[in-house]
Design an enzyme around this catalytic site. Structure first.
Site, mmCIF file in Angstrom:
data_model
loop_
_atom_site.group_PDB
_atom_site.id
_atom_site.type_symbol
_atom_site.label_atom_id
_atom_site.label_comp_id
_atom_site.label_asym_id
_atom_site.label_seq_id
_atom_site.Cartn_x
_atom_site.Cartn_y
_atom_site.Cartn_z
ATOM 1 N N HIS A 243 0.815 -1.216 0.000
ATOM 2 C CA HIS A 243 0.000 0.000 0.000
ATOM 3 C C HIS A 243 0.858 1.279 0.000
ATOM 4 O O HIS A 243 0.813 2.061 -0.937
ATOM 5 C CB HIS A 243 -0.888 0.048 1.255
ATOM 6 C CG HIS A 243 -1.745 -1.145 1.501
ATOM 7 N ND1 HIS A 243 -2.865 -1.457 0.755
ATOM 8 C CD2 HIS A 243 -1.665 -2.120 2.458
ATOM 9 C CE1 HIS A 243 -3.423 -2.553 1.239
ATOM 10 N NE2 HIS A 243 -2.724 -2.980 2.257
HETATM 11 O O1 RIB Z 1 -5.257 -0.027 4.755
HETATM 12 C C1 RIB Z 1 -3.865 -0.050 4.539
HETATM 13 C C2 RIB Z 1 -3.190 1.022 5.334
HETATM 14 O O2 RIB Z 1 -3.417 0.805 6.724
HETATM 15 C C3 RIB Z 1 -1.662 1.021 5.164
HETATM 16 O O3 RIB Z 1 -1.167 2.318 5.333
HETATM 17 C C4 RIB Z 1 -1.205 0.152 6.297
HETATM 18 O O4 RIB Z 1 0.126 0.443 6.716
HETATM 19 C C5 RIB Z 1 -2.168 0.554 7.380
HETATM 20 O O5 RIB Z 1 -1.691 1.772 7.962
#
Ligand code: RIB
Ligand code: CA
Length: 313
Positions: A243
């Site tokens: 992500h």
């Molecule tokens: O939903 C994914 C996000 O939530 C990413 O930033 C992960 O590190 C968590 O913070």
């Protein structure tokens, strides 16, 4: 190629760690001014510690790390140990950091830095809940127009939710903060689950990390192997979705990504849909187009960039 001055606001988390490493490995693209930690994946005492661990892994104990908010603006903190493990960086064994945490509060660091540097020369990269950014905007409204751009990981439209049926984790944890940021008028680039769920660390891509033969490559492979289980079980994914590194890769090569300039608003009233990013992807309203909402990426190009850059560390 202009070099972006950036502040990464983060809740490490294995994917946050990879984003920080990518930034530190790309000095020709980004100048990392500082890292501000926020409570999210794990409590603040761990996210600030993890941020320092990652800087030391990259050989960059000179980076300034600041601790910020230990709780969302309104709600009780919700964490994600079920994804990231008890420490937030589960997978490999990590030594405690030796580098110091800065004394200044993260929110004051964000305010002071935006006031001190020329307007429109600093990009904020929030990759956790938006609490620190929102508190800075509330405490010092004058800094909003000084922000060059906010490139954040959060939200979703077609992918809907990963922590509830309706919401992505970062927005869900602090929807009031997200509403402040999304309504601030600052230029937004939104990397939601629609694109990050296509940035999957498959077995071949993880092997490429291992084949680097470096400590960084081994750590990134161990981290992705650990946190992939959540998405594999839930989505049947072929690997961990990276992500947060999507935000930094966008700054390095925006052509890897595609999206639309649309309206995105945050649900804060309903318990059922708390933290939902209501993205007008089909432009059915006349609400202002406040965000570049990213929907897709060249995944092979993304991993080629990531692997090439991480091999430098
Ligand atoms: O939903 C994914 C996000 O939530 C990413 O930033 C992960 O590190 C968590 O913070
Ligand atoms: Ca994160």
């Amino acid at each position: 190629m202009t070099i972006r001055n950036i502040i990464i606001d983060t809740d490490p988390g294995q994917d946050d760690a990879v984003a920080i490493l990518l930034a530190l490995a790309s000095p020709e693209n980004v100048n990392l001014l500082g890292i501000t930690a926020v409570a999210g994946n794990v409590p603040l005492a761990l996210t600030e510690k993890n941020a320092r661990i990652v800087c030391e892994l990259a050989g960059r104990s000179d980076v300034k790390v600041f601790a910020g908010a230990d709780a969302p603006i309104k709600h009780t903190l919700v964490t994600a140990e079920h994804v990231h493990g008890k420490t937030g960086l589960d997978g490999p064994k990590m030594d405690a950091p030796k580098m110091p945490l800065q004394d200044q509060h993260a929110v004051d660091y964000i305010i002071d830095t935006l006031r001190a540097e020329p307007a429109k020369t600093i990009t904020l990269c929030p990759i956790g809940p938006l609490t620190n950014i929102a508190l800075a905007f509330q405490k010092a409204p004058d800094i909003v127009e000084r922000v060059q751009e906010i490139v954040l990981m959060g939200g979703a439209y077609f992918q809907v939710g990963n922590i509830t049926p309706a919401a992505e984790f970062n927005i869900y944890v602090d929807p009031e903060a997200a509403e402040i940021v999304f309504k601030s008028g600052a230029p937004l680039v939104v990397m939601g689950l629609d694109v990050t769920h296509k940035a999957l660390a498959t077995a071949a891509r993880v092997q490429a990390f291992r084949d680097m033969g470096t400590k960084v490559g081994d750590m990134v492979a161990a981290w992705t192997n650990f946190f992939e289980r959540f998405d594999k079980e839930k989505y049947g994914s072929e690997g961990a979705p990276l992500h947060d590194p999507c935000t930094i890769a966008y700054l390095i090569n925006p052509n890897l990504f595609t999206g639309r300039q649309i309206n995105v608003e945050i649900e804060t009233q309903s318990e059922l849909t708390r933290g939902m990013t209501v993205a007008d992807w089909w432009r059915v309203t006349d609400r202002p187009a406040n965000a570049f909402f990213v929907g897709d990426l060249d995944a092979d190009g993304f991993f080629a960039l990531l692997t090439e850059r991480l091999a430098r560390l």
